[in-house]
Write an enzyme that holds these catalytic residues in place. Structure first.
Site, PDB file in Angstrom:
ATOM      1  N   TRP A  29      20.956  -2.523  18.048  1.00 43.62           N
ATOM      2  CA  TRP A  29      21.285  -3.355  19.210  1.00 43.62           C
ATOM      3  C   TRP A  29      22.005  -4.646  18.867  1.00 43.62           C
ATOM      4  CZ3 TRP A  29      18.884  -7.747  17.849  1.00 43.62           C
ATOM      5  CH2 TRP A  29      17.735  -7.641  17.064  1.00 43.62           C
ATOM      6  N   ASN A  30      22.001  -5.058  17.603  1.00 42.58           N
ATOM      7  CA  ASN A  30      22.423  -6.442  17.336  1.00 42.58           C
ATOM      8  C   ASN A  30      23.939  -6.670  17.378  1.00 42.58           C
ATOM      9  OD1 ASN A  30      22.652  -5.011  14.951  1.00 42.58           O
ATOM     10  ND2 ASN A  30      22.222  -6.774  13.661  1.00 42.58           N
ATOM     11  N   LYS A  82      24.610   7.903  19.644  1.00 39.48           N
ATOM     12  CA  LYS A  82      23.400   7.458  20.335  1.00 39.48           C
ATOM     13  C   LYS A  82      23.248   5.964  20.067  1.00 39.48           C
ATOM     14  CE  LYS A  82      19.289   6.400  19.491  1.00 39.48           C
ATOM     15  NZ  LYS A  82      19.029   5.355  20.492  1.00 39.48           N
ATOM     16  N   GLY A  98      20.668   0.478  10.975  1.00 41.97           N
ATOM     17  CA  GLY A  98      19.383   0.080  11.546  1.00 41.97           C
ATOM     18  C   GLY A  98      18.405  -0.283  10.446  1.00 41.97           C
ATOM     19  N   SER A  99      17.132  -0.084  10.739  1.00 44.12           N
ATOM     20  CA  SER A  99      16.088  -0.514   9.801  1.00 44.12           C
ATOM     21  C   SER A  99      15.906   0.485   8.660  1.00 44.12           C
ATOM     22  CB  SER A  99      14.774  -0.653  10.565  1.00 44.12           C
ATOM     23  OG  SER A  99      14.413   0.605  11.102  1.00 44.12           O
ATOM     24  N   LEU A 101      21.595  -0.674   6.185  1.00 43.29           N
ATOM     25  CA  LEU A 101      20.226  -1.105   6.501  1.00 43.29           C
ATOM     26  C   LEU A 101      20.105  -2.634   6.462  1.00 43.29           C
ATOM     27  CD1 LEU A 101      18.552   1.763   4.454  1.00 43.29           C
ATOM     28  CD2 LEU A 101      19.201   1.778   6.864  1.00 43.29           C
ATOM     29  N   CYS A 121      22.355  -8.536   9.933  1.00 42.89           N
ATOM     30  CA  CYS A 121      21.830  -7.925   8.702  1.00 42.89           C
ATOM     31  C   CYS A 121      22.357  -8.622   7.453  1.00 42.89           C
ATOM     32  CB  CYS A 121      22.172  -6.455   8.662  1.00 42.89           C
ATOM     33  SG  CYS A 121      23.923  -6.167   8.938  1.00 42.89           S
TER      34      CYS A 121
HETATM   35  P1  NAD Z   1      16.003   0.540  14.305  1.00 45.01           P
HETATM   36  O1  NAD Z   1      16.061   1.200  12.987  1.00 45.01           O
HETATM   37  O2  NAD Z   1      14.701   0.407  14.971  1.00 45.01           O
HETATM   38  O3  NAD Z   1      16.941   1.312  15.356  1.00 45.01           O
HETATM   39  C1  NAD Z   1      18.272   1.629  15.053  1.00 45.01           C
HETATM   40  C2  NAD Z   1      18.650   2.867  15.847  1.00 45.01           C
HETATM   41  O4  NAD Z   1      17.867   3.958  15.367  1.00 45.01           O
HETATM   42  C3  NAD Z   1      18.397   2.772  17.350  1.00 45.01           C
HETATM   43  O5  NAD Z   1      19.435   3.420  18.039  1.00 45.01           O
HETATM   44  C4  NAD Z   1      17.089   3.542  17.502  1.00 45.01           C
HETATM   45  O6  NAD Z   1      16.917   4.097  18.791  1.00 45.01           O
HETATM   46  C5  NAD Z   1      17.247   4.620  16.460  1.00 45.01           C
HETATM   47  N1  NAD Z   1      16.002   5.239  16.008  1.00 45.01           N
HETATM   48  C6  NAD Z   1      14.732   4.758  16.132  1.00 45.01           C
HETATM   49  N2  NAD Z   1      13.852   5.660  15.637  1.00 45.01           N
HETATM   50  C7  NAD Z   1      14.569   6.712  15.179  1.00 45.01           C
HETATM   51  C8  NAD Z   1      14.235   7.936  14.541  1.00 45.01           C
HETATM   52  N3  NAD Z   1      12.968   8.292  14.281  1.00 45.01           N
HETATM   53  N4  NAD Z   1      15.238   8.773  14.174  1.00 45.01           N
HETATM   54  C9  NAD Z   1      16.526   8.444  14.405  1.00 45.01           C
HETATM   55  N5  NAD Z   1      16.905   7.306  15.038  1.00 45.01           N
HETATM   56  C10 NAD Z   1      15.942   6.445  15.413  1.00 45.01           C
HETATM   57  O7  NAD Z   1      16.739  -0.844  14.101  1.00 45.01           O
HETATM   58  P2  NAD Z   1      17.001  -1.965  15.173  1.00 45.01           P
HETATM   59  O8  NAD Z   1      15.719  -2.651  15.421  1.00 45.01           O
HETATM   60  O9  NAD Z   1      17.746  -1.444  16.323  1.00 45.01           O
HETATM   61  O10 NAD Z   1      18.014  -2.913  14.339  1.00 45.01           O
HETATM   62  C11 NAD Z   1      17.587  -3.847  13.450  1.00 45.01           C
HETATM   63  C12 NAD Z   1      17.700  -3.362  12.018  1.00 45.01           C
HETATM   64  O11 NAD Z   1      19.012  -2.884  11.757  1.00 45.01           O
HETATM   65  C13 NAD Z   1      17.499  -4.474  11.020  1.00 45.01           C
HETATM   66  O12 NAD Z   1      16.652  -4.030   9.998  1.00 45.01           O
HETATM   67  C14 NAD Z   1      18.897  -4.760  10.477  1.00 45.01           C
HETATM   68  O13 NAD Z   1      18.979  -5.295   9.214  1.00 45.01           O
HETATM   69  C15 NAD Z   1      19.520  -3.432  10.535  1.00 45.01           C
HETATM   70  N6  NAD Z   1      20.974  -3.586  10.628  1.00 45.01           N
HETATM   71  C16 NAD Z   1      21.748  -3.288   9.536  1.00 45.01           C
HETATM   72  C17 NAD Z   1      23.119  -3.461   9.589  1.00 45.01           C
HETATM   73  C18 NAD Z   1      24.007  -3.123   8.425  1.00 45.01           C
HETATM   74  O14 NAD Z   1      25.200  -2.947   8.625  1.00 45.01           O
HETATM   75  N7  NAD Z   1      23.506  -3.010   7.218  1.00 45.01           N
HETATM   76  C19 NAD Z   1      23.702  -3.927  10.743  1.00 45.01           C
HETATM   77  C20 NAD Z   1      22.887  -4.233  11.825  1.00 45.01           C
HETATM   78  C21 NAD Z   1      21.521  -4.034  11.759  1.00 45.01           C
END
Ligand code: NAD
Length: 474
Positions: A146-147, A170, A223-224, A246, A279
């Site tokens: 989302w960020n 997605k 994401g995370s 990540l 991130c």
């Molecule tokens: P998140 O991992 O909770 O969610 C990211 C995405 O994954 C969302 O679309 C979510 O719906 C989906 N998701 C959740 N559970 C899942 C599953 N079991 N299987 C597949 N997809 C699933 O992360 P967030 O809270 O949306 O974002 C924050 C995190 O993202 C932070 O840790 C941040 O550092 C990281 N991030 C990294 C970068 C990068 O480029 N390295 C950029 C932005 C954010």
């Protein structure tokens, strides 16, 4: 009220096969601003089928035609500028100026950069004894956080399109509206049907479905780390390649000869931009022992310029994305105090006069040790940790004493020292003295910050397979 209860599959807006909906909340007002449908595995199957049907013609579309398509997308994207800015401010809470200069521009730059990189990209190379051909990896599943609602979606989609890979996106369910605008942009730009598919939904349903789907050849996830690990496990079932972007806990090394006022401004800017929900933000600020007091004084001087408040007013810092994120940030601030760091500014609770909205105080900790929780874990909020170092080797040791390796920053004058720090930090992207952004430069992490590189030609590579042909008739 934005009610988007359809998915975009095979070039059409289609009803969801399920009936569940999710409310989307404006983090600045805590009010519901719209709804999306939560997709089902059946919706995902339809999108995969459409993408697979689009694959033969899209993967063989000429390079020139793909360049033109990306250029048309960039033009259409520009036409939607006001919508994109408004939408991101509403769903993410970022100040209008940030929505324009950061979010809108990053999306635009990825599409135009992908067109430029593609022009120069070679898909076939004669190596003497053999010929190497780069071909589209197949159908790609894209899962985004989302960020940065336009940055992460656009970099993935632009690269996939450049490589001839149809996609299923997605987006994060908390900021889904920017992706709806992207679908409308692709429609207006004449992207062939089935090449872009958007299925909204929950991570554990659609995200999980994408990573384990036998009809999807490659997954790109941002994401995370927690979810990244699950995606790798799921992908292993069908031996799918994954790209993971990540988290990070990046250092900013301030050299002894740095302009201290500029260094303080840079450090504060890192925690202010996107309310620290970045991130690659520098959240560990490494200061020579001798400069500690002077640097802290400068930080306190600069801090009031970064006003927290309504993103539609003239403020620099908006709210955090959600109540959940607000609680997480508060508990990290409590942990910092408990573990003995000195609270120099901010702290727990909401800034004065901001009772509504997920606002948090710009917070600065000093006397932080690198084994404290606030120096080890990603907070994803406007919280700075100031640490001190003895000499350059000590600064490099502290910088690298982390499980992450997404980014690193160094500011100062001495070229030798700048080079030494830049080449010694184990991270995917190093910035020296606030260098300008470059959308052709690869982006991605070492260690637990991920696998793979996005942006520019490296981004395109991620969506390609290498084929070797021996005896190719010339
Ligand atoms: P998140 O991992 O909770 O969610 C990211 C995405 O994954 C969302 O679309 C979510 O719906 C989906 N998701 C959740 N559970 C899942 C599953 N079991 N299987 C597949 N997809 C699933 O992360 P967030 O809270 O949306 O974002 C924050 C995190 O993202 C932070 O840790 C941040 O550092 C990281 N991030 C990294 C970068 C990068 O480029 N390295 C950029 C932005 C954010």
């Amino acid at each position: 009220m934005r009610n988007y209860l359809k998915h975009y599959i095979n070039g059409e807006w289609v009803e969801s096969t399920g009936s569940d909906v999710e409310e989307v909340i404006n983090p600045a007002t805590e009010e519901v601003i719209g709804k999306i449908s939560l997709g089902t595995k059946e919706d995902l199957d339809k999108a995969v089928k459409a993408a697979r049907e689009a694959f033969p013609s899209f993967s063989t579309m000429s390079k020139d035609d793909r360049v033109k398509m990306l250029e048309r997308i960039a033009e259409e994207y520009e036409k939607r500028k006001d919508d994109i800015i408004e939408t991101i401010t509403d769903e993410l809470g970022s100040p209008l100026a940030v929505s324009e200069k950061v979010h809108f521009m990053m999306g635009y730059n990825h599409f135009s950069q992908a067109a430029e990189s593609l022009k120069e990209f070679s898909f076939m190379e004669d190596m003497g004894g053999h010929t190497r051909v780069k071909e589209s990896v197949g159908v790609s599943g894209l899962i985004t956080p989302w960020n940065f609602p336009t940055n992460q979606t656009s970099t993935k989609i632009a690269s996939a399109f450049a490589a001839g890979s149809p996609v299923i996106l997605k987006p994060a369910e908390v900021t889904p509206f920017a992706a709806i605008i992207l679908a409308e942009i692709f429609e207006a730009a004449g992207v062939p049907k089935g090449v872009f598919n958007l299925v909204n939904g929950k991570g554990d349903v659609i995200g999980d479905g994408i990573s384990s789907h036998p009809g999807i050849d490659f997954v790109s996830f941002t994401g995370s780390g927690r979810v990244g690990k699950k995606i790798m496990q799921n992908a292993s079932e069908s031996i799918k390649n994954v790209a993971l972007e990540l988290g990070g806990k990046s250092p900013l090394v301030v050299l002894e000869d740095a302009d201290i006022e500029q260094a303080a401004r840079t450090a504060v800017n890192h925690i202010a931009t996107n309310t620290g929900q970045v991130c690659s933000a520098a959240t560990r600020i490494l200061i020579p022992n001798s400069m500690k007091e002077a640097f802290e004084e400068e930080v306190l001087k600069v801090l009031p310029e970064f006003t927290v408040g309504d993103p539609r007013q003239d403020n620099k810092v908006g709210p955090l994305i959600s109540k959940k994120q607000w609680n997480t940030v508060q508990s990290y601030i409590e942990k910092g105090v408990e573990e003995g760091a000195t609270l120099l500014a901010g702290g727990t609770g909401k800034p004065e006069g901001l009772d509504k909205g997920y606002y948090t105080k710009m917070t600065v900790f000093s006397d932080v040790k690198n084994d404290m929780t606030i120096a080890e874990e990603e907070i994803f909020g406007p919280v700075m940790s100031i640490l001190t170092y003895e000499d350059l080797d000590d600064a490099i040791r502290i910088s690298n004493d982390t499980e992450y390796g997404l980014a690193g920053y160094v500011v100062g004058e001495d070229k030798e020292a700048l080079r030494k720090v830049a080449t010694s930090i184990r991270a995917g992207r190093i910035k020296v003295n606030d260098a300008e952004a470059d959308f052709a430069a690869p982006f991605g992490g070492f260690k637990q910050s991920g696998i793979g590189r996005e942006w520019g030609d490296h981004g395109i590579e991620e969506y390609l397979e290498t084929k070797t042909i021996l005896g190719y008739p010339s």
